[in-house]
Design a protein around this motif. Structure first.
Motif, PDB file in Angstrom:
ATOM      1  N   VAL A   1       0.855  -1.188   0.000  1.00 18.92           N
ATOM      2  CA  VAL A   1       0.000   0.000   0.000  1.00 18.92           C
ATOM      3  C   VAL A   1       0.888   1.234   0.000  1.00 18.92           C
ATOM      4  N   VAL A   2       0.588   2.167  -0.901  1.00 16.61           N
ATOM      5  CA  VAL A   2       1.317   3.434  -0.955  1.00 16.61           C
ATOM      6  C   VAL A   2       0.305   4.568  -0.798  1.00 16.61           C
ATOM      7  N   VAL A   3       0.706   5.581  -0.037  1.00 11.87           N
ATOM      8  CA  VAL A   3      -0.150   6.743   0.214  1.00 11.87           C
ATOM      9  C   VAL A   3       0.393   7.933  -0.570  1.00 11.87           C
ATOM     10  N   THR A   4      -0.499   8.694  -1.165  1.00 10.48           N
ATOM     11  CA  THR A   4      -0.050   9.944  -1.790  1.00 10.48           C
ATOM     12  C   THR A   4      -1.106  11.032  -1.653  1.00 10.48           C
ATOM     13  N   TYR A   5      -0.784  12.204  -2.179  1.00  5.98           N
ATOM     14  CA  TYR A   5      -1.721  13.321  -2.110  1.00  5.98           C
ATOM     15  C   TYR A   5      -2.931  13.068  -2.998  1.00  5.98           C
ATOM     16  N   HIS A   6      -4.038  13.660  -2.614  1.00  7.26           N
ATOM     17  CA  HIS A   6      -5.242  13.577  -3.429  1.00  7.26           C
ATOM     18  C   HIS A   6      -5.083  14.498  -4.645  1.00  7.26           C
ATOM     19  N   PRO A   7      -5.506  14.054  -5.838  1.00  6.71           N
ATOM     20  CA  PRO A   7      -5.340  14.919  -7.019  1.00  6.71           C
ATOM     21  C   PRO A   7      -6.042  16.269  -6.890  1.00  6.71           C
ATOM     22  N   ALA A   8      -7.136  16.354  -6.166  1.00  2.00           N
ATOM     23  CA  ALA A   8      -7.801  17.660  -5.985  1.00  2.00           C
ATOM     24  C   ALA A   8      -6.903  18.598  -5.174  1.00  2.00           C
ATOM     25  N   TYR A   9      -6.174  18.031  -4.231  1.00  2.00           N
ATOM     26  CA  TYR A   9      -5.194  18.819  -3.467  1.00  2.00           C
ATOM     27  C   TYR A   9      -4.067  19.288  -4.398  1.00  2.00           C
TER      28      TYR A   9
END
Ligand code: URA
Length: 202
Positions: free
Chosen positions: A166-174
């Motif tokens: 599992v990898v976490v990243t920023y939300h595209p709307a952000y």
């Protein structure tokens, strides 16, 4: 024993899940939504499961996930990484209904919707899960940490005795509002890509 119902096949579980989501009245969002948003992609061949937050205005109107401005950025990023969003990916959200005015999800709404997401994770059986933004990260990883503390590293969840990266990243709307963090999101995507490539022995 004829009285014991046979377990549903995976295809039947997808159909059941779609119906359950479409008819859902588990929380207050069912009163204000136009459409439920189940997710998009081809679950049978998806190596990737991407999980966002909740439908926005455009998604609520069309009943499809990530079809607005944030979705276009997401598709462009996947495309740049060589991932075909129409073939290799299933994209879902923590919430299947739009919070009014795009407010943040409430805890009880996330809890009510979580069983749907968990069944999607079990059925897609992805090689990698990419969590977009705080709500997806905190829900799937059961963490209270902020994105900055969760991104840029490999997590795992256990799924039917299998460890899924599992990898976490920023939300595209952000990212649309904070262009300076796009490079970090790109690094996260590359990290996720490396885990899948490794798993496939490519
Ligand atoms: N943002 C999300 O988190 N999900 C969508 O489907 C659209 C925008």
């Amino acid at each position: 024993d004829a009285d014991v119902p046979r377990p549903l096949t995976e295809a039947e579980r997808w159909i059941q899940l779609r119906e359950d989501v479409a008819d859902c009245r588990r929380c207050r969002l069912s009163q204000t939504r136009t459409h439920t948003v189940f997710g998009r992609g081809t679950p049978q061949q998806a190596r990737w499961l991407l999980i966002g937050e909740a439908p926005g205005a455009e998604e609520d109107r069309r009943g499809e996930a990530f079809v607005g401005q944030a979705g276009r950025l997401l598709d462009a990023m996947l495309d740049a990484a060589g991932i075909d969003p129409d073939a290799e990916v299933f994209i879902a959200n923590v919430l299947k209904c739009r919070p009014p005015g795009n407010r943040n999800p409430e805890r009880d709404e996330v809890a009510a919707c979580e069983p749907f997401l968990h069944e999607q994770i079990r059925l897609v059986k992805p090689d990698c899960i990419l969590l977009l933004g705080r709500f997806a990260a905190q829900s799937v990883l059961q963490s209270d940490l902020q994105i900055g503390r969760l991104r840029n590293k490999l997590h795992h969840i256990t799924l039917d005795d299998r460890q899924v990266p599992v990898v976490v990243t920023y939300h595209p709307a952000y990212l649309l509002r904070n262009q300076q963090d796009k490079l970090k999101a790109w690094e996260d995507l590359c990290l996720a890509l490396a885990t899948v490539t490794e798993a496939a022995g490519e």
